[in-house]
Design an enzyme around this catalytic site. Structure first.
Site, PDB file in Angstrom:
ATOM      1  N   HIS A 338       0.752  -1.241   0.211  1.00 16.76           N
ATOM      2  CA  HIS A 338      -0.029  -0.166   0.071  1.00 16.76           C
ATOM      3  C   HIS A 338       0.827   1.377  -0.412  1.00 16.76           C
ATOM      4  O   HIS A 338       0.777   1.850  -0.665  1.00 16.76           O
ATOM      5  CB  HIS A 338      -0.875  -0.134   1.273  1.00 16.76           C
ATOM      6  N   ARG A 444      -9.124   5.512  -8.988  1.00 19.36           N
ATOM      7  CA  ARG A 444      -9.489   4.854  -7.242  1.00 19.36           C
ATOM      8  C   ARG A 444     -10.257   5.983  -7.020  1.00 19.36           C
ATOM      9  O   ARG A 444      -9.841   6.691  -6.161  1.00 19.36           O
ATOM     10  CB  ARG A 444      -8.679   3.624  -7.268  1.00 19.36           C
ATOM     11  N   ARG A 500     -12.925   3.828 -11.483  1.00 15.11           N
ATOM     12  CA  ARG A 500     -13.181   1.979 -11.298  1.00 15.11           C
ATOM     13  C   ARG A 500     -14.077   3.320  -9.896  1.00 15.11           C
ATOM     14  O   ARG A 500     -14.014   2.988  -8.902  1.00 15.11           O
ATOM     15  CB  ARG A 500     -11.967   1.956 -11.067  1.00 15.11           C
ATOM     16  N   GLY A 648      -5.898  -5.348 -14.653  1.00 10.82           N
ATOM     17  CA  GLY A 648      -5.155  -4.848 -13.126  1.00 10.82           C
ATOM     18  C   GLY A 648      -4.485  -6.248 -12.725  1.00 10.82           C
ATOM     19  O   GLY A 648      -4.162  -6.939 -12.471  1.00 10.82           O
ATOM     20  N   THR A 649      -2.634  -5.773 -13.320  1.00  8.63           N
ATOM     21  CA  THR A 649      -1.173  -6.092 -13.311  1.00  8.63           C
ATOM     22  C   THR A 649      -1.408  -6.340 -11.807  1.00  8.63           C
ATOM     23  O   THR A 649      -0.157  -7.804 -10.682  1.00  8.63           O
ATOM     24  CB  THR A 649      -0.472  -6.180 -13.767  1.00  8.63           C
ATOM     25  N   ASN A 650      -2.262  -5.965 -11.143  1.00  8.66           N
ATOM     26  CA  ASN A 650      -1.165  -6.138  -9.205  1.00  8.66           C
ATOM     27  C   ASN A 650      -1.956  -7.149  -8.466  1.00  8.66           C
ATOM     28  O   ASN A 650      -1.789  -8.110  -8.517  1.00  8.66           O
ATOM     29  CB  ASN A 650      -1.520  -4.983  -8.755  1.00  8.66           C
ATOM     30  N   ASP A 651      -3.274  -7.630  -8.833  1.00  7.57           N
ATOM     31  CA  ASP A 651      -4.070  -8.525  -8.689  1.00  7.57           C
ATOM     32  C   ASP A 651      -3.565  -9.588  -9.449  1.00  7.57           C
ATOM     33  O   ASP A 651      -4.045 -11.048  -9.020  1.00  7.57           O
ATOM     34  CB  ASP A 651      -5.776  -8.082  -8.568  1.00  7.57           C
ATOM     35  N   CYS A 713      -3.354  -1.282 -16.236  1.00  7.16           N
ATOM     36  CA  CYS A 713      -3.030   0.096 -14.844  1.00  7.16           C
ATOM     37  C   CYS A 713      -2.768  -0.803 -14.023  1.00  7.16           C
ATOM     38  O   CYS A 713      -3.130   0.308 -12.797  1.00  7.16           O
ATOM     39  CB  CYS A 713      -5.070   0.499 -14.998  1.00  7.16           C
TER      40      CYS A 713
HETATM   41  C1  PEP Z   1      -3.948  -4.157 -10.417  1.00  7.06           C
HETATM   42  O1  PEP Z   1      -5.185  -4.987  -9.255  1.00  7.06           O
HETATM   43  O2  PEP Z   1      -3.491  -4.049 -11.212  1.00  7.06           O
HETATM   44  C2  PEP Z   1      -4.932  -2.554  -9.746  1.00  7.06           C
HETATM   45  C3  PEP Z   1      -4.510  -1.892 -10.905  1.00  7.06           C
HETATM   46  O3  PEP Z   1      -5.502  -2.390  -9.034  1.00  7.06           O
HETATM   47  P1  PEP Z   1      -5.362  -2.222  -7.588  1.00  7.06           P
HETATM   48  O4  PEP Z   1      -4.127  -2.079  -7.932  1.00  7.06           O
HETATM   49  O5  PEP Z   1      -6.268  -0.893  -7.359  1.00  7.06           O
HETATM   50  O6  PEP Z   1      -5.898  -3.584  -6.859  1.00  7.06           O
HETATM   51 MG    MG Z   2      -6.944  -4.566  -8.467  1.00  7.68          MG
END
Ligand code: PEP
Ligand code: MG
Length: 760
Positions: A338, A444, A500, A648-651, A713
């Site tokens: 975070h 966001r 979003r 959403g490449t983080n998740d 993103c």
């Molecule tokens: C992600 O998951 O890549 C994303 C952009 O959303 P967040 O980071 O807010 O989960």
């Molecule tokens: Mg995400």
């Protein structure tokens, strides 16, 4: 020549280097003997050592070598030669060389070569010398020949820093010291040679030379390392000099290095004391007083005091403290924790996962290297290196040069990939636009929920027991959200904006500390008991896979309804000013087309209702994030209901790898070191794994809708290697935090140029 001192000096240098490079001895083992000798005789510089001193030193060297390695130092020159040759070949497999190859993507099977060459000596007397030079200034890029040398010395003396090297070109402050004055003939020959080398290699050169008894020898030349500022200046000058093409100029600049130019940086001349080192999570530099909680950061800010927010980790509750502080230091969490993500979004400096520091909230202090730092003590962070320093270190502001603008413009001409930004506030939007963002790829909305003027309304919404109560609170939020969106639309001036709808699990909005819970219960008139029960029931162990994303709206549709209404009304307000906008509404964490189909209908109905009330029409898009493996695998089904995709490449990374993005810091470093992952997969996309989901998602989606607009993103949108991959996947745009927009623009241009086969 008959010069015994020279011979013994060369011999002891040879033994010292051979023991280290060939026999694998620690460099310091022999260096200590030399230092001891100088100390005992009261010598300051090496050249004071006599022939007898050197003879004695050689004897001691050989003794220690035998003791430490169990081998006699070889006397046979052929054995020495083969030893040296083998050492060069062996060096290909050292840990350092392997790491270097990984970093620079050099194939393992290239191998290395050995050149055997006779030696020239710069330590043969006052008519001998050795030095290094650059064909242009490596720190500013100025086209001035720049370098240093030492009379009567060998190469390692120049870098060792024992004697102060002299300038190569004439300097008023060092009159009579320069090579130009001392050895004019060699100087002129050197000038001619450096020009020839730069012209031949078509790049700034870093050159080593030796002068032996008045004769100049060139030892080595290579492309010189340089600062980002110098890289831009040199690239632009070389285009003008017609030495290189525009394409080559673009390919030569490391996009990542642009970071150095966009954030304030520590004054390189300042004195520094390192306290600890963590992850370089968000570049820039900042100093301030230590505070251990966010409220305190806000209070300090009100008093005009600069702070560094130090936390074990941060959560969305800390957002105000993060805004109020100059920089953020966490002891836990990785590059997508975070703290890291939010700080990068704000362009705020952050050092994350600094495990060497122990934080005690109770004592309001932190410990590092046995020292204690209390609340109020000043520290400095360098977010580009991950270093933490004691006290205040001076910084210097960045200024965007005309060369920067020129290179960016060139990059825009060459790239096909769009570059948007992740921004949740008008201020972020402004910064991103100044850096060339072509729209917002991810707004966001949850970050808006944390502002002081509304967080309690959000909490009342969460505490609601009936739909009616919830709607009441949401109605209060509506005008506030509408204003948020309107201001962002205005700032972006009609450029596309993807909003979003709410994503995080609701417990993130509620206070965790008893004292805060008590305060809240009074403020929103809910009994402490009830509040605690609700907090308890919302508690999730791994919120990333829990009640979040579109799941919130399947259970509480009112939330998305309110947000959609706010977006639609803000669009009408914006259009009343005679402007045009096609808002893009994005649904997070979809895993099945059924979720999207239900929520699409909800969004559509809401927009149509607003359009009817306002008697206004506008185009809008409803899209989804592809951030779960199931979404990628069933992207064809999902595409039926989506006007656009955004990965959403983080998740997607955490769900594909089964690695929690918030806890990965504990072992990810070890994984990268062991080569299990080439790079941190949360920083640079895992192309062979997660990347396949991206490819599959694009292909399946476009099978159903040929023209489907697809972006990404996640944090990877600002990583040059990932940008190249996304270009190859055929994405329409990448979206990244404001301060990475220029990096993505250049990386996108490089990706396009590499595709057309331009060499660099
Ligand atoms: C992600 O998951 O890549 C994303 C952009 O959303 P967040 O980071 O807010 O989960
Ligand atoms: Mg995400």
């Amino acid at each position: 020549s008959h010069n015994p001192r020279f011979a013994w000096d060369s011999y002891r240098r040879f033994i010292q280097m051979y023991a280290n490079v060939v026999m694998g001895m620690n460099h310091s083992s022999l260096e200590v003997l030399l230092e001891d000798l100088k100390d005992s005789k009261g010598y300051k510089i090496d050249t004071e050592m006599t022939t007898e001193d050197l003879k004695g030193l050689v004897k001691e060297y050989k003794k220690v070598i035998l003791e430490e390695t169990g081998h006699k130092f070889p006397e046979d020159p052929f054995e020495q030669l083969w030893g040296a040759i083998s050492a060069v070949f062996r060096s290909w497999n050292t840990h350092r060389a392997k790491t270097y190859r990984t970093l620079h993507e050099i194939p393992e099977d290239w191998g290395t070569a050995v050149n055997v060459q006779s030696m020239v000596f710069g330590n043969l007397g006052e008519d001998s010398a050795t030095g290094v030079c650059f064909t242009r200034d490596p720190s500013t890029g100025e086209k001035t020949f720049y370098g240093e040398f030492l009379v009567n010395a060998q190469g390692e003396d120049v870098v060792a820093g024992i004697r102060t090297p002299q300038p190569i070109t004439k300097k008023p402050e060092a009159k009579g010291q320069s090579l130009e004055e001392l050895m004019p003939e060699c100087f002129h020959q050197l000038i001619e040679t450096q020009k020839k080398l730069e012209k031949h290699y078509r790049d700034m050169q870093d050159i080593e030379f030796t002068i032996e008894k008045g004769r100049l020898w060139m030892l080595q030349t290579r492309n010189g390392k340089r600062t980002a500022k110098a890289a831009l200046k040199i690239a632009c000058d070389m285009i003008d000099e017609k030495l290189i093409t525009e394409d080559e100029a673009l390919l030569r600049i490391d996009p990542q290095s642009l970071n150095q130019l966009l954030h304030p940086t520590l004054d390189p001349k300042a004195k520094k004391t390192v306290v600890a080192k963590g992850l370089p999570a968000s570049p820039g530099a900042a100093s301030g007083q230590i505070v251990f909680d966010s409220e305190e950061a806000v209070l300090f800010k009100e008093k005009g005091i600069k702070t560094i927010l130090v936390r074990v980790e941060t959560s969305p509750e800390d957002i105000n403290g993060m805004v109020a502080s100059q920089g953020i230091l966490t002891t836990r969490g990785g590059m997508t924790s975070h703290a890291a993500v939010v700080a990068r979004g704000m362009g705020k400096c952050c050092v994350a996962g600094c495990g060497e520091i122990d934080v005690s909230y109770e004592k309001q202090e932190m410990r590092a290297q046995g020292k204690v730092y209390k609340k109020g003590d000043v520290i400095t962070l360098d977010g580009s290196t991950g270093e933490v320093f004691a006290g205040e270190v001076k910084t210097v502001e960045p200024d965007l040069s005309s060369e920067f603008e020129r290179i960016m413009k060139l990059a825009d001409q060459k790239r096909s990939l769009g570059v948007r930004t992740n921004a949740d506030t008008p201020k972020d939007s402004r910064v991103a636009k100044r850096f060339g963002a072509q729209g917002i790829g991810l707004c966001r909305t949850e970050h808006m929920f944390f502002d002081a003027d509304r967080i309690d309304i959000v909490r009342r919404m969460i505490m609601a027991e009936t739909t009616e109560e919830r709607k009441e609170a949401l109605n209060e939020l509506l005008p506030i959200q509408r204003k948020d969106f309107f201001e962002i639309f205005e700032e972006m001036g009609g450029l596309p904006v993807t909003v979003r709808l709410l994503d995080p699990p609701l417990h993130e909005f509620l206070p965790q500390e008893e004292k805060d819970q008590r305060d809240l219960s009074e403020r929103i008139q809910v009994s402490l008991d009830k509040l605690k029960t609700r907090i308890e029931s919302l508690h999730e162990v791994n919120p990333m896979l829990g009640h979040r994303g579109c799941r919130l709206a399947i259970t509480y549709p009112e939330i998305y309804e309110m947000q959609t209404r706010a977006i639609a009304e803000a669009t009408c307000d914006f259009m009343k000013k005679g402007k045009k906008l096609t808002p893009e509404i994005m649904i997070p964490l979809v895993g099945s087309y059924k979720e999207l189909s239900i929520l699409r209908e909800l969004v559509q109905k809401t927009v149509q209702a607003v359009q009817a009330e306002r008697k206004m029409q506008f185009d809008y898009l409803i899209g989804t994030m592809i951030e779960l493996p199931r979404a990628a695998i069933t992207a064809d089904e999902i595409a039926e209901y989506a006007d656009f995709f955004s990965f959403g490449t983080n998740d997607l990374t955490q769900t594909a790898l089964g690695v929690s993005r918030d806890d990965a810091g504990k072992f990810l470093g070890a994984y990268v070191n062991a080569g299990i992952y080439e790079k941190d997969p949360f920083t640079s996309i895992d192309q062979r794994g997660v990347g396949k989901f991206v490819k599959m998602g694009v292909e399946l989606g476009r099978k159903v809708k040929q023209q489907l607009k697809v972006g990404i993103c996640g944090e990877h949108g600002g990583d040059p290697a990932s940008v190249e991959f996304f270009h190859a996947c055929g994405l329409n745009y990448v979206s990244c935090s404001p301060y990475r927009v220029p990096i993505a623009r250049l990386a996108a241009a490089q990706a396009a140029l590499k595709n057309t086969g331009v060499k660099h």
